[in-house]
Design a protein around this motif. Structure first.
Motif, short mmCIF file in Angstrom:
data_model
loop_
_atom_site.label_atom_id
_atom_site.label_comp_id
_atom_site.label_asym_id
_atom_site.label_seq_id
_atom_site.Cartn_x
_atom_site.Cartn_y
_atom_site.Cartn_z
N PRO A 1 -2.93 4.70 5.59
CA PRO A 1 -3.77 3.81 4.78
C PRO A 1 -4.67 2.90 5.62
O PRO A 1 -5.79 2.59 5.20
N ALA A 2 -4.20 2.46 6.78
CA ALA A 2 -5.00 1.56 7.61
C ALA A 2 -6.26 2.25 8.14
O ALA A 2 -7.32 1.63 8.21
N GLU A 3 -6.15 3.51 8.51
CA GLU A 3 -7.28 4.26 9.06
C GLU A 3 -8.06 5.03 7.99
O GLU A 3 -9.07 5.65 8.29
N LYS A 4 -7.55 5.03 6.75
CA LYS A 4 -8.15 5.82 5.66
C LYS A 4 -8.31 7.27 6.10
O LYS A 4 -9.38 7.88 6.02
N MET A 5 -7.19 7.82 6.57
CA MET A 5 -7.18 9.17 7.13
C MET A 5 -5.91 9.89 6.67
O MET A 5 -4.86 9.27 6.54
N ILE A 6 -6.05 11.18 6.42
CA ILE A 6 -4.91 12.01 6.06
C ILE A 6 -4.89 13.19 7.02
O ILE A 6 -5.88 13.90 7.17
N LEU A 7 -3.75 13.38 7.68
CA LEU A 7 -3.55 14.53 8.54
C LEU A 7 -2.80 15.58 7.73
O LEU A 7 -1.77 15.28 7.13
N VAL A 8 -3.33 16.79 7.72
CA VAL A 8 -2.72 17.89 6.96
C VAL A 8 -2.16 18.90 7.95
O VAL A 8 -2.88 19.43 8.80
N TYR A 9 -0.85 19.15 7.82
CA TYR A 9 -0.14 20.07 8.71
C TYR A 9 0.24 21.32 7.93
O TYR A 9 0.71 21.24 6.79
N LYS B 1 0.83 -1.20 0.00
CA LYS B 1 0.00 0.00 0.00
C LYS B 1 0.87 1.26 0.00
O LYS B 1 0.61 2.22 -0.73
N HIS B 2 1.89 1.24 0.81
CA HIS B 2 2.83 2.37 0.91
C HIS B 2 3.45 2.66 -0.46
O HIS B 2 3.45 3.80 -0.94
N SER B 3 3.98 1.64 -1.09
CA SER B 3 4.67 1.81 -2.38
C SER B 3 3.72 2.28 -3.47
O SER B 3 4.06 3.16 -4.27
N LEU B 4 2.52 1.70 -3.51
CA LEU B 4 1.55 2.10 -4.53
C LEU B 4 1.10 3.54 -4.33
O LEU B 4 1.06 4.32 -5.30
#
Length: 188
Positions: A141-149, A40-43
């Motif tokens: 990817p596991a949580e289907k979440m993106i934190l934006v800083y 998942k990370h690589s893709l």
């Protein structure tokens, strides 16, 4: 991340060491090896770079680089994706892209691996922001979440798939939602 105990290692000594696979970083006087990237990370890294470069590199605004070592502010880190504005890409004496980057990325993207310390990755993103980075993303990817800083702003938690992601001002032509990013994992 695996921390290698080293007493009083200085940055210059770290930079003289041979590169490791996966990459090692120099953080707070210690060598920390990143975990081996998985599927998942690589893709996600590949798709993000392809998408960003199809817009920003084609327009000669910026370039997204994979795992580019950046040494600045007393650290040497290797973020998953580093985006540098065209004018901030270092050049060598021949006018070609230099091998050494000594500034913070304009935009930094980290993709959390299953066995990676979230707090260590966040500390690297915050270090980037403290040294001039405009926007940092932490993709889980596991949580289907993106934190934006962003500098001097509260962290934005993006867990609604339809939500458009905040990008740096120079990259405003890059339009992505969390659903777009996580949709790439479906291989459809």
């Amino acid at each position: 991340m695996v921390a290698t105990p080293v007493k009083n290692l200085i940055l210059e000594s770290f930079l003289a060491l041979p590169e490791t696979k996966p990459a090692s970083e120099y953080i707070d006087g210690k060598i920390v090896q990143k975990p081996m990237p998985q599927g998942k990370h690589s893709l996600l890294r590949m798709k993000l770079m392809t998408f960003i470069n199809s817009i920003l590199m084609e327009a000669k605004i910026a370039i997204a680089f994979p795992e580019l070592r950046c040494t600045f502010g007393g650290r040497s880190i290797v973020p998953d994706v580093v985006v540098l504005k065209k004018e901030n890409i270092p050049k060598d004496d021949d006018g070609e892209v230099a091998n050494v980057v000594t500034t913070a990325p304009n935009w930094v993207i980290e993709i959390l691996s299953p066995d990676q310390s979230t707090t260590k990755v966040i500390k690297n993103i915050l270090h980037c922001l403290d040294n001039g980075t405009e926007v940092g993303w932490l993709i889980d990817p596991a949580e289907k979440m993106i934190l934006v800083y962003q500098p001097d702003r509260q962290v934005q938690v993006v867990d609604i798939l339809e939500a458009e992601l905040i990008v740096p001002e120079f990259a405003r032509s890059v339009k992505l939602t969390a659903g777009d990013v996580f949709g790439w994992l479906r291989l459809e």
